[in-house]
Design a protein around this motif. Structure first.
Motif, PDB file in Angstrom:
ATOM      1  N   ARG A   1      93.377  28.550  64.015  1.00  0.00           N
ATOM      2  CA  ARG A   1      92.028  28.795  63.489  1.00  0.00           C
ATOM      3  C   ARG A   1      91.263  27.508  63.208  1.00  0.00           C
ATOM      4  NH1 ARG A   1      92.289  30.479  57.136  1.00  0.00           N
ATOM      5  NH2 ARG A   1      94.184  29.387  56.547  1.00  0.00           N
TER       6      ARG A   1
ATOM      7  N   ARG B   1      82.798  35.796  63.287  1.00  0.00           N
ATOM      8  CA  ARG B   1      84.062  35.670  62.562  1.00  0.00           C
ATOM      9  C   ARG B   1      84.055  36.666  61.412  1.00  0.00           C
ATOM     10  NH1 ARG B   1      85.819  31.434  58.067  1.00  0.00           N
ATOM     11  NH2 ARG B   1      88.071  31.825  57.999  1.00  0.00           N
TER      12      ARG B   1
ATOM     13  N   ARG C   1      88.150  27.205  68.565  1.00  0.00           N
ATOM     14  CA  ARG C   1      87.233  27.853  67.615  1.00  0.00           C
ATOM     15  C   ARG C   1      86.004  26.986  67.344  1.00  0.00           C
ATOM     16  NH1 ARG C   1      89.214  31.633  62.717  1.00  0.00           N
ATOM     17  NH2 ARG C   1      90.521  33.092  63.866  1.00  0.00           N
TER      18      ARG C   1
END
Length: 402
Positions: free
Chosen positions: A173, A187, A178
């Protein structure tokens, strides 16, 4: 293995550049390699760190089937341990669920994630796969184009670029995948307001089951890893450092919450590792943005209450590999177009069950009317799980499945 496989060259090209050498990235790399797809894995950590990162250790039945299908399960069959029982200890007594006999009749295989990663890495290198350790991906450029590029920096700080047809973001993450998503990416995040102290103890398991202790002082958990090492969890006051308590105090608190006065003492030993875990969940949507595709923790992060993370990663890696192979080897982009939708169906089901487990295991902290209401609901859920075969079958299917 050869220097070509593991050197830290900061530039090159491949049909698929894979970011991250965890379960998702290495499973994907092995499957693409077996299909003759040119790929390379870029990993920011060094090789020793990749092989020793301690994570979850409960592999679902479907995960074992995926690894079996592709010849990647030899190690877990040799050293993994079958597991099919959990025990709940509550203020009104304890009960066990032999979940391997409930639901679909499936069980877990206890196999530490670092051992699985070592197996996947060994197989990948033995088959000629390329991996570059200590190569930090910084961003993905031109993901909407036909030749995206990954900007990297090697261990000596030298910049470089890797060209590809597709980039598979399996780097967690906080990784480059990302960070490179467009503004249209969504998100979905939830902080569950609960923290755990995760402990790895040099002590044999004290239960022949996964132990869930529900106590007025907070949750405690017991999960076997190997015959010599056990994973424990303590519900922890948020903001408290992992080293705030002595080992003696930790063992005393584990004994209290796990009600050793009623069930017998815990096997104690040196605490090898401590970490504070804030229980949070998030999901990225969609999982495809042009040539950039997400899998593993980069795609979603379920809270660790139900051991879904690594199992989702392997499932997503297989779906992504099938989709990329269809496109690159057979010229059929249909599966790739459907990749995000297919994965998200599994992800949200895993998220829902993880959320249900969090509510089951943790009592509300307040003493007001709303806290009383939620605590009464929680006790009702526990009683239903103890007495209802239908509820037990539902639990077993979701506990082991995805």
């Amino acid at each position: 293995m050869t220097d070509r496989q593991i050197r830290t060259t900061a530039h090159g090209s491949a049909d698929v550049v894979i970011l991250g050498a965890g379960p998702a990235g290495l499973t994907l790399g092995n499957l693409l390699l077996a299909a003759g797809i040119d790929c390379v894995v870029l990993e920011r950590a060094d090789r020793d760190r990749v092989r020793t990162r301690a994570r979850a250790g409960f592999l679902a039945a479907n995960t074992v089937r995926v690894l079996d299908r592709h010849g990647l399960a030899d190690g877990l069959h040799r050293r993994g341990l079958p597991h099919g029982t959990c025990e709940f200890r509550t203020e009104v007594g304890s009960f066990r669920l032999d979940y391997s006999t409930l639901g679909r009749g499936e069980q877990h295989t206890v196999y530490p994630q670092q051992d699985l990663v070592t197996d996947l890495l060994t197989h990948y290198l033995a088959e000629g796969g390329r991996i570059h350790f200590e190569t930090e991906a910084q961003r993905v450029d031109d993901a909407d184009g036909t030749r995206p590029a990954v900007t990297v920096r090697d261990a000596d700080g030298r910049p470089g670029r890797w060209q590809s047809r597709y980039v598979a973001g399996c780097d967690g993450r906080h990784g480059a995948a990302r960070h490179s998503l467009p503004a249209t990416a969504r998100r979905h995040h939830r902080d569950h307001g609960v923290s755990w102290l995760g402990l790895l103890a040099e002590a044999p398991p004290s239960l022949d089951a996964v132990g869930y202790a529900l106590h007025r002082r907070g949750f405690a958990g017991h999960m076997a890893r190997t015959p010599e090492v056990t994973r424990y969890y303590l519900q922890w006051e948020r903001g408290t450092a992992a080293d705030a308590w002595s080992q003696e105090r930790i063992w005393d608190e584990l004994g209290l919450r796990m009600r050793t006065a009623d069930h017998g003492p815990l096997h104690q030993g040196r605490i090898l590792q401590r970490s504070v875990i804030d229980l949070q969940s998030d999901v990225m949507e969609p999982l495809r943005h042009g040539s950039l595709l997400l899998a593993g923790d980069a795609a979603s992060l379920p809270a660790p209450a139900a051991a879904k993370g690594a199992n989702l990663a392997v499932l997503e890696a297989e779906l992504l590999a099938e989709s990329l192979i269809d496109d690159l080897a057979h010229g059929d982009p249909t599966a790739l177009d459907q990749y995000s939708r297919r994965c998200l169906a599994h992800i949200w089901r895993a998220q829902e069950f993880s959320h249900w487990m969090i509510q089951l295991l943790h009592a509300p902290l307040g003493s007001d009317e709303e806290s009383f209401f939620h605590e009464s609901l929680r006790r009702s859920r526990i009683e239903s799980l103890r007495t209802s075969r239908i509820h037990q079958d539902w639990f077993a299917e979701n506990y082991v499945g995805i």
